[in-house]
Design an enzyme around this catalytic site. Structure first.
Site, short mmCIF file in Angstrom:
data_model
loop_
_atom_site.label_atom_id
_atom_site.label_comp_id
_atom_site.label_asym_id
_atom_site.label_seq_id
_atom_site.Cartn_x
_atom_site.Cartn_y
_atom_site.Cartn_z
N CYS A 98 -11.87 0.57 8.70
CA CYS A 98 -12.10 -0.51 7.73
C CYS A 98 -13.51 -0.41 7.16
O CYS A 98 -14.50 -0.44 7.89
CB CYS A 98 -11.93 -1.87 8.43
SG CYS A 98 -12.28 -3.29 7.38
N HIS A 146 -7.53 -3.23 10.37
CA HIS A 146 -7.10 -1.83 10.39
C HIS A 146 -8.27 -0.94 10.76
O HIS A 146 -9.42 -1.21 10.42
CB HIS A 146 -6.51 -1.40 9.04
CG HIS A 146 -7.50 -1.39 7.91
ND1 HIS A 146 -8.13 -0.24 7.49
CD2 HIS A 146 -7.97 -2.38 7.12
CE1 HIS A 146 -8.94 -0.53 6.48
NE2 HIS A 146 -8.86 -1.82 6.24
N ASP A 170 -8.12 -3.74 1.54
CA ASP A 170 -8.05 -2.28 1.43
C ASP A 170 -6.75 -1.85 0.75
O ASP A 170 -5.66 -2.29 1.12
CB ASP A 170 -8.13 -1.66 2.83
CG ASP A 170 -8.39 -0.16 2.80
OD1 ASP A 170 -7.56 0.57 2.24
OD2 ASP A 170 -9.42 0.28 3.34
N ARG A 225 -5.08 0.73 0.88
CA ARG A 225 -4.17 1.57 1.67
C ARG A 225 -3.30 0.77 2.63
O ARG A 225 -2.40 1.33 3.27
CB ARG A 225 -4.98 2.59 2.48
CG ARG A 225 -5.84 3.52 1.65
CD ARG A 225 -6.88 4.23 2.50
NE ARG A 225 -7.83 3.30 3.07
CZ ARG A 225 -8.80 3.64 3.92
NH1 ARG A 225 -8.92 4.90 4.29
NH2 ARG A 225 -9.64 2.72 4.39
N CYS A 235 -6.66 -7.22 5.25
CA CYS A 235 -7.79 -6.68 4.49
C CYS A 235 -7.36 -6.32 3.07
O CYS A 235 -6.21 -5.97 2.83
CB CYS A 235 -8.33 -5.44 5.22
SG CYS A 235 -9.81 -4.73 4.45
#
Length: 211
Positions: free
Chosen positions: A101, A98, A44, A46, A42
């Site tokens: 999400c 994750h 993302d 993080r 992803c």
């Protein structure tokens, strides 16, 4: 918060740290890459592939998009797959979702999200395929987490449907496909232990491209 200017200072410190232990670090880095792993994750901010895997530069080929999708009409991910399989000869392909999400959560909500609608529809389709199982889960967080896992499984299956994967696996036994979820609350990687061989056999009646 790190300022824009700080990034360049961080870069200088990184260079100094790398060359202090290995003067030829960048000489070796500039040579051809030969990773064993393709990681599809992803976007993302993080969730960073190399850091959570404990790998360094040159050890993992990485593709990231919103909610780690493998869409057969997305030329970006298809190009990455083909290059990784046919040219880099990777041994393992990992789809890593994750928990928590944002893309998966957005797909669970009945809202018009503009240009995101066609992208997130891929996740809504996963929900539709597994509606009975998901609707039977009482807790919203648990339902959300399960959809994250099911989405990873679906994207792994989408990789197995491709000609590049099927032909390479038939010839060499590689790459193998794995589904992971990164637990953002604990830092743990959870291996979903997908049955790669079973999925490959089950889809052959419709998706076999090896003839």
């Amino acid at each position: 918060m790190t300022s824009y200017e700080d990034i360049f200072e961080n870069n200088r410190q990184w260079i100094a740290q790398k060359t202090s232990t290995n003067a030829d670090f960048f000489k070796h880095l500039a040579q051809d890459q030969n990773p064993d792993y393709l990681y599809i994750g992803c976007s993302d901010s993080r969730v960073t592939a190399e850091e959570l895997m404990g790998l360094g530069p040159g050890e993992v080929f990485v593709h990231r998009n919103v909610a780690n999708l493998v869409n057969n009409v997305d030329l970006n991910v298809m190009a990455v797959l083909n290059y990784a399989i046919r040219h880099l000869k990777v041994k393992h392909i990992i789809v890593c979702g994750h928990y928590n999400c944002g893309g998966v959560k957005a797909a669970m909500q009945p809202k018009d999200l503009g240009i995101l609608n066609p992208w997130l529809r891929n996740i809504r389709d996963v929900y539709r395929h597994h509606k009975a199982e998901l609707d039977a889960i009482a807790g919203e967080t648990e339902r959300f987490n399960r959809l994250v896992e099911l989405n990873v499984l679906e994207q792994c299956t989408n990789i197995i449907k491709t000609a590049a994967l099927q032909l390479s696996y038939q010839e060499t036994g590689f790459p193998q496909v794995h589904g992971w979820v990164f637990d953002i609350h604990t830092g743990n990687i959870i291996d979903l232990n997908i049955n790669f061989e079973q999925i490959l056999q089950e889809i052959k009646a419709i998706y076999d491209l090896t003839s």
